[in-house]
Motif scaffolding. Structure first.
Motif, PDB file in Angstrom:
ATOM      1  N   GLN A   1       0.831  -1.209   0.000  1.00  0.00           N
ATOM      2  CA  GLN A   1       0.000   0.000   0.000  1.00  0.00           C
ATOM      3  C   GLN A   1       0.861   1.253   0.000  1.00  0.00           C
ATOM      4  OE1 GLN A   1      -2.506  -0.673   3.382  1.00  0.00           O
ATOM      5  NE2 GLN A   1      -3.633  -2.330   2.360  1.00  0.00           N
ATOM      6  N   ASN A   2       1.940   1.218   0.776  1.00  0.00           N
ATOM      7  CA  ASN A   2       2.808   2.388   0.838  1.00  0.00           C
ATOM      8  C   ASN A   2       3.469   2.671  -0.510  1.00  0.00           C
ATOM      9  OD1 ASN A   2       2.174   2.762   3.511  1.00  0.00           O
ATOM     10  ND2 ASN A   2       3.988   1.688   4.274  1.00  0.00           N
ATOM     11  N   ARG A   3       3.931   1.615  -1.158  1.00  0.00           N
ATOM     12  CA  ARG A   3       4.568   1.819  -2.463  1.00  0.00           C
ATOM     13  C   ARG A   3       3.538   2.308  -3.487  1.00  0.00           C
ATOM     14  NH1 ARG A   3       8.872  -3.378  -2.345  1.00  0.00           N
ATOM     15  NH2 ARG A   3       9.668  -2.772  -0.289  1.00  0.00           N
ATOM     16  N   LEU A   4       2.341   1.740  -3.386  1.00  0.00           N
ATOM     17  CA  LEU A   4       1.271   2.176  -4.295  1.00  0.00           C
ATOM     18  C   LEU A   4       0.953   3.651  -4.072  1.00  0.00           C
ATOM     19  CD1 LEU A   4      -0.997   1.571  -6.325  1.00  0.00           C
ATOM     20  CD2 LEU A   4      -2.381   0.703  -4.431  1.00  0.00           C
ATOM     21  N   GLN A   5       0.900   4.042  -2.808  1.00  0.00           N
ATOM     22  CA  GLN A   5       0.578   5.435  -2.512  1.00  0.00           C
ATOM     23  C   GLN A   5       1.679   6.370  -3.010  1.00  0.00           C
ATOM     24  OE1 GLN A   5      -2.458   6.009  -1.171  1.00  0.00           O
ATOM     25  NE2 GLN A   5      -2.030   8.108  -1.826  1.00  0.00           N
ATOM     26  N   GLY A   6       2.929   5.932  -2.858  1.00  0.00           N
ATOM     27  CA  GLY A   6       4.047   6.727  -3.369  1.00  0.00           C
ATOM     28  C   GLY A   6       3.940   6.904  -4.875  1.00  0.00           C
ATOM     29  N   TYR A   7       3.586   5.840  -5.542  1.00  0.00           N
ATOM     30  CA  TYR A   7       3.386   5.871  -6.993  1.00  0.00           C
ATOM     31  C   TYR A   7       2.306   6.892  -7.365  1.00  0.00           C
ATOM     32  CZ  TYR A   7       0.916   4.029 -11.202  1.00  0.00           C
ATOM     33  OH  TYR A   7       0.252   3.884 -12.391  1.00  0.00           O
ATOM     34  N   LYS A   8       1.165   6.781  -6.672  1.00  0.00           N
ATOM     35  CA  LYS A   8       0.042   7.672  -6.991  1.00  0.00           C
ATOM     36  C   LYS A   8       0.401   9.131  -6.726  1.00  0.00           C
ATOM     37  CE  LYS A   8      -3.810   4.469  -6.155  1.00  0.00           C
ATOM     38  NZ  LYS A   8      -4.914   4.126  -5.231  1.00  0.00           N
ATOM     39  N   ASP A   9       1.020   9.378  -5.592  1.00  0.00           N
ATOM     40  CA  ASP A   9       1.313  10.765  -5.218  1.00  0.00           C
ATOM     41  C   ASP A   9       2.350  11.399  -6.145  1.00  0.00           C
ATOM     42  OD1 ASP A   9      -0.518  10.442  -3.272  1.00  0.00           O
ATOM     43  OD2 ASP A   9       0.846  10.632  -1.567  1.00  0.00           O
ATOM     44  N   ALA A  10       3.304  10.572  -6.602  1.00  0.00           N
ATOM     45  CA  ALA A  10       4.296  11.110  -7.535  1.00  0.00           C
ATOM     46  C   ALA A  10       3.618  11.524  -8.832  1.00  0.00           C
ATOM     47  CB  ALA A  10       5.382  10.072  -7.801  1.00  0.00           C
ATOM     48  N   LEU A  11       2.698  10.688  -9.289  1.00  0.00           N
ATOM     49  CA  LEU A  11       1.964  11.037 -10.509  1.00  0.00           C
ATOM     50  C   LEU A  11       1.203  12.349 -10.307  1.00  0.00           C
ATOM     51  CD1 LEU A  11       0.441   7.595 -11.646  1.00  0.00           C
ATOM     52  CD2 LEU A  11       2.509   8.717 -12.478  1.00  0.00           C
ATOM     53  N   ARG A  12       0.484  12.416  -9.184  1.00  0.00           N
ATOM     54  CA  ARG A  12      -0.346  13.596  -8.928  1.00  0.00           C
ATOM     55  C   ARG A  12       0.499  14.859  -8.854  1.00  0.00           C
ATOM     56  NH1 ARG A  12      -3.273  10.250  -4.839  1.00  0.00           N
ATOM     57  NH2 ARG A  12      -5.046   9.352  -5.953  1.00  0.00           N
ATOM     58  N   LYS A  13       1.633  14.731  -8.191  1.00  0.00           N
ATOM     59  CA  LYS A  13       2.491  15.906  -8.052  1.00  0.00           C
ATOM     60  C   LYS A  13       2.844  16.476  -9.420  1.00  0.00           C
ATOM     61  CE  LYS A  13       7.085  17.438  -6.663  1.00  0.00           C
ATOM     62  NZ  LYS A  13       8.429  17.017  -6.234  1.00  0.00           N
ATOM     63  N   HIS A  14       2.980  15.584 -10.391  1.00  0.00           N
ATOM     64  CA  HIS A  14       3.373  16.031 -11.734  1.00  0.00           C
ATOM     65  C   HIS A  14       2.176  16.099 -12.686  1.00  0.00           C
ATOM     66  CE1 HIS A  14       7.710  16.090 -10.961  1.00  0.00           C
ATOM     67  NE2 HIS A  14       7.426  15.137 -10.089  1.00  0.00           N
ATOM     68  N   ASN A  15       1.001  16.186 -12.061  1.00  0.00           N
ATOM     69  CA  ASN A  15      -0.224  16.388 -12.829  1.00  0.00           C
ATOM     70  C   ASN A  15      -0.512  15.294 -13.844  1.00  0.00           C
ATOM     71  OD1 ASN A  15      -0.826  18.862 -11.517  1.00  0.00           O
ATOM     72  ND2 ASN A  15       0.836  19.785 -12.736  1.00  0.00           N
TER      73      ASN A  15
END
Lengths: 347, 347
Positions: free
Chosen positions: A205-219
């Motif tokens: 879950q943590n790795r998945l969340q990191g993945y999602k947040d990185a995407l979001r940060k870069h729109n």
DNA sequence: TATATTTACGCAACCGGTTGCGTAAATATA
DNA sequence: TATATTTACGCAACCGGTTGCGTAAATATA
């Protein structure tokens, strides 16, 4: 039966044999072997000489019973023959050895039932502490609660449980995932798939969340169709890649939850004639030795497996020396190991 | 102090607590838990219910002391974080688990001194048996002789010692080496180098002998300049390859003593721009998972690591059930895993 | 009904160490 | 020389199980 006779007939030579031979009490022999100040020099010398001569080995079991300490640490891992786990255990063993502890290893084989059984065996074996990476099936943590109830130090690593408070050693999975996905984005990737581990595991879950947040940060919008539930094994990396290719979804990179999966992904892509990184870039997590063997070498998040074991061992030792202290939660840093499997730009 | 109080205050709940609570003797409780025929049904039921209620876990240490059996197997390996060793241990653990044994793991780190220390620790820990792959430094075997003197089953695997008779599990190193060198010859190689392990190890000598005899059989002279003393590590494979290339000796194939070395060789050759297999063919020994990851995939001698562990565990069990039996020496077969790193002919 | 057998326990020793407490003999101190 | 202290041990309990043997009470057999 004299000590000589016992020795010759391969019976155990005990304290009592030495005591009888020297006409002293077994308490005196025990204290002499511990170099206790209240024993005379001549007696000590005589005891040590006999112990040496007859190859006396103290019975640690007998001492354990009285002292209520077995000088052993139990370790439960899902599977031993993975580089990550065997290296963590090597780290634990190193710390344990130096502090005079032995290590009992058990495998859960990712099965909840077996994890429960081996944890009870280790409880009966009176281990002084338990270090665990929980199986992917495990939800109920009652079998670990028993250790906490008895004030036996318990340290989790890698696969941290939810719903139970204890010591733990982990790496910053979220940050590692975030950084490596950001790296892919910097390389120009826009359609990044993620192959996850079993979803009930915190680390997944943590790795998945990191993945999602990185995407979001870069729109970059998170697209659930690019997230594949996979697992931790090379074979699962292979089947998931085949499934993904069959789905005909357009992607330019894959972030695999761990290196074995990434290796499975790469082998499959290479077999299908897809160029890495220019067709699809691939990154993993762990920095297993295979990461530098595959061609192109695999970009991955390096986590210090040996140091994780050392940290877990040290937490155990600290809890033994300071009983009742607060739980220690150590989070180790990861480093990006950037290699050819993800390099799309000259810099 | 009542059993309830002890339970609430996280003290160990023992047989005696149950006995006191039920006003029976501890022998009765002990027998009830063993389902002994001489205990009445009502008493058994009452005992089991209390044991369940208060989460009674028998103290295996106390039982061990009396029964003179700890239900543990000691294992000593040079290093845990190698695929081969961790997989053997996985096999041992599997057999041990099914037979109700625990496994204590120690590493010698290839150091004689440390091997002696951990073997004495395991002796004191009263392991019921010992399974060992000896360190590369070890020449003197006295520390293992102690186990035989006390009739504790001792099983060697992989690295067999010389000068001591005991049980063993190995693969046919000679034959494996012979077959893989013969394979290279069949592919047309005539100048085959061999990177050996540490020379004092039996396994090293057997593989070396297989290499020599295969050459002789095909009327290729054995050239000592093509035999490099190397080791078991990837790093040693790299340095030995660099040394060999610096020697400017003309060769067309390298037989590495094990896969990690072969991987080191291949990485170095690839870096130097030498084609594998057409410039130099490379073969190894083990069939580690990396063999199928490297490009081209590595031809190697597959040895069944897990089965070696299973065999070692079974020999231990057999010696326990039939004490005084003859030593068992099991030699497992190897299989060639032929892959692209050595294929020079179309067939 | 008297004796033999079975049932269902308890006693106490045992496994091999460790340790608190007591004490005789040797030495130090008053 | 009388008392206090130190030295160098031994006694016995303890850790928590297991097991051989003995036996009272219940039941079966003669």
């Amino acid at each position: 039966m004299s000590i000589e006779d016992r020795y010759q007939s391969n019976k155990e030579v005990t304290l009592i044999d030495i005591a009888n031979e020297l006409n002293v009490s077994k308490s005196t022999v025990s204290r002499a072997l511990q170099n206790h100040h209240s024993i005379g020099a001549a007696t000590k010398k005589a005891v040590l000489e006999l112990a040496e001569k007859y190859n006396y080995q103290p019975n640690a079991i007998a001492a354990s019973l009285f002292k209520k300490s077995t000088k052993t640490i139990g370790v439960i891992v899902p599977i031993l023959s993975h580089y990550f786990f065997s290296t963590v255990i090597a780290g634990i063993e190193e710390v344990a050895y130096k502090a005079g502890y032995k290590v009992i290893i058990c495998q859960s084989h990712e099965l909840y039932e077996r994890e429960v059984i081996v944890s009870k065996t280790l409880l009966s074996a009176k281990v002084d502490g338990l270090i665990v990476s929980v199986s992917k099936e495990t939800v109920n943590m009652d079998h670990f609660q028993l250790f906490l109830n008895k004030n036996i130090p318990l340290v989790f690593f890698d696969r941290l449980p939810s719903g139970i408070q204890s010591n733990s050693v982990s790496v910053d999975d979220y940050e590692g995932a975030f950084k490596i996905v950001e790296h892919l984005i910097e390389q120009g990737c826009k359609k990044i798939a993620h192959f996850t581990g079993p979803l009930n595991i915190t680390l997944t879950q943590n790795r998945l969340q990191g993945y999602k947040d990185a995407l979001r940060k870069h729109n970059i919008p998170v697209n659930d169709e690019l997230i594949y539930e996979c697992g931790f094994e090379r074979a699962q990396g292979i089947t998931t890649t085949e499934k993904m290719l069959a789905d005909q979804i357009s992607i330019d990179a894959i972030f695999a939850v761990c290196d074995p999966v990434a290796i499975g992904v790469m082998l499959t892509l290479k077999q299908k004639g897809i160029n890495i990184p220019h067709g699809i870039a691939v990154v993993g997590f762990n920095d297993d030795p295979t990461a530098t063997v595959i061609d192109p070498p695999l970009t991955t998040v390096a986590q210090p497996a040996f140091e994780i074991g050392v940290a877990a061992g040290n937490i155990f030792l600290k809890q033994v020396s300071e009983p009742g202290g607060a739980y220690i939660k150590e989070v180790l840093k990861t480093n990006l190991a950037i290699r050819q499997s993800s390099i799309l730009k000259n810099s």
